[in-house]
Scaffold this motif. Sequence first.
Motif, PDB file in Angstrom:
ATOM      1  N   ASP A   1      45.745  22.072  91.181  1.00  0.00           N
ATOM      2  CA  ASP A   1      47.137  21.386  90.671  1.00  0.00           C
ATOM      3  C   ASP A   1      48.131  20.922  89.609  1.00  0.00           C
ATOM      4  O   ASP A   1      48.737  21.056  89.090  1.00  0.00           O
ATOM      5  CB  ASP A   1      48.125  20.568  92.120  1.00  0.00           C
ATOM      6  CG  ASP A   1      48.008  21.079  93.249  1.00  0.00           C
ATOM      7  OD1 ASP A   1      48.092  22.612  93.431  1.00  0.00           O
ATOM      8  OD2 ASP A   1      47.726  20.179  94.164  1.00  0.00           O
ATOM      9  N   SER A   2      46.870  20.494  89.325  1.00  0.00           N
ATOM     10  CA  SER A   2      46.832  19.741  87.762  1.00  0.00           C
ATOM     11  C   SER A   2      46.251  20.522  86.916  1.00  0.00           C
ATOM     12  O   SER A   2      47.054  20.019  85.436  1.00  0.00           O
ATOM     13  CB  SER A   2      46.693  18.214  87.766  1.00  0.00           C
ATOM     14  OG  SER A   2      44.507  17.594  87.330  1.00  0.00           O
ATOM     15  N   GLY A   3      45.282  20.748  87.047  1.00  0.00           N
ATOM     16  CA  GLY A   3      44.642  21.505  85.488  1.00  0.00           C
ATOM     17  C   GLY A   3      43.522  20.614  85.463  1.00  0.00           C
ATOM     18  O   GLY A   3      43.181  21.147  84.061  1.00  0.00           O
ATOM     19  N   GLN A   4      43.315  19.635  85.747  1.00  0.00           N
ATOM     20  CA  GLN A   4      42.458  18.735  85.077  1.00  0.00           C
ATOM     21  C   GLN A   4      41.454  19.159  84.958  1.00  0.00           C
ATOM     22  O   GLN A   4      40.998  18.777  86.691  1.00  0.00           O
ATOM     23  CB  GLN A   4      42.607  17.246  85.890  1.00  0.00           C
ATOM     24  CG  GLN A   4      42.832  16.271  84.821  1.00  0.00           C
ATOM     25  CD  GLN A   4      42.609  14.925  85.676  1.00  0.00           C
ATOM     26  OE1 GLN A   4      43.064  14.688  86.158  1.00  0.00           O
ATOM     27  NE2 GLN A   4      40.912  13.874  84.819  1.00  0.00           N
ATOM     28  N   ALA A   5      40.712  18.548  84.048  1.00  0.00           N
ATOM     29  CA  ALA A   5      38.857  19.041  84.433  1.00  0.00           C
ATOM     30  C   ALA A   5      38.821  17.843  85.276  1.00  0.00           C
ATOM     31  O   ALA A   5      38.484  16.474  84.484  1.00  0.00           O
ATOM     32  CB  ALA A   5      38.176  18.722  82.797  1.00  0.00           C
ATOM     33  N   LEU A   6      38.111  17.685  85.695  1.00  0.00           N
ATOM     34  CA  LEU A   6      36.999  16.112  86.890  1.00  0.00           C
ATOM     35  C   LEU A   6      35.733  16.063  85.844  1.00  0.00           C
ATOM     36  O   LEU A   6      35.397  15.085  86.366  1.00  0.00           O
ATOM     37  CB  LEU A   6      36.696  16.442  88.536  1.00  0.00           C
ATOM     38  CG  LEU A   6      38.454  16.687  88.884  1.00  0.00           C
ATOM     39  CD1 LEU A   6      37.947  16.982  90.827  1.00  0.00           C
ATOM     40  CD2 LEU A   6      39.004  15.457  88.477  1.00  0.00           C
TER      41      LEU A   6
END
Length: 147
Positions: free
Chosen positions: A55-60
Amino acid sequence: MQIPFFQRLQELTGPVTNRIVSSATGPEKAASERILQQVLTGLPELLGAAVVEVDSGQALATYTTSREFNLSKALDFNAEVVRQQRRALAALQLGAEEQLEEILITLHSQLHLLRLLPDGRRFLYVAVDCRDTNLGIAREVMRTCEE
């Protein structure tokens, strides 16, 4: 010996190389790092890998072997590819049993694979050089790394 000042200095000069970098916290951090460690065990010659929220495209968590291979620039676009493909499949009305599992992007000398994790909220991204590994090996390693 790890000196925090030198680690922060390295991060200022570009992406950190040959080390898993996590931006998640708590159990999500541990799970993301564990997945990347499993990928590294199976594909030690990879170019880069990441666990990303759809959803956010954020890398964990990320891992790269080269400063020139900057994962953070591409991960949001890859998340958009996953979201768009999900929309396309929904428009086809294939039924609930047909779910997106994997997307393959083939370049001249590289393979980029995006594999949805079982929760459907995250995907595993792996980039390999075609001269170092083949598609079958990369797919099998990614499949076995699922939680």
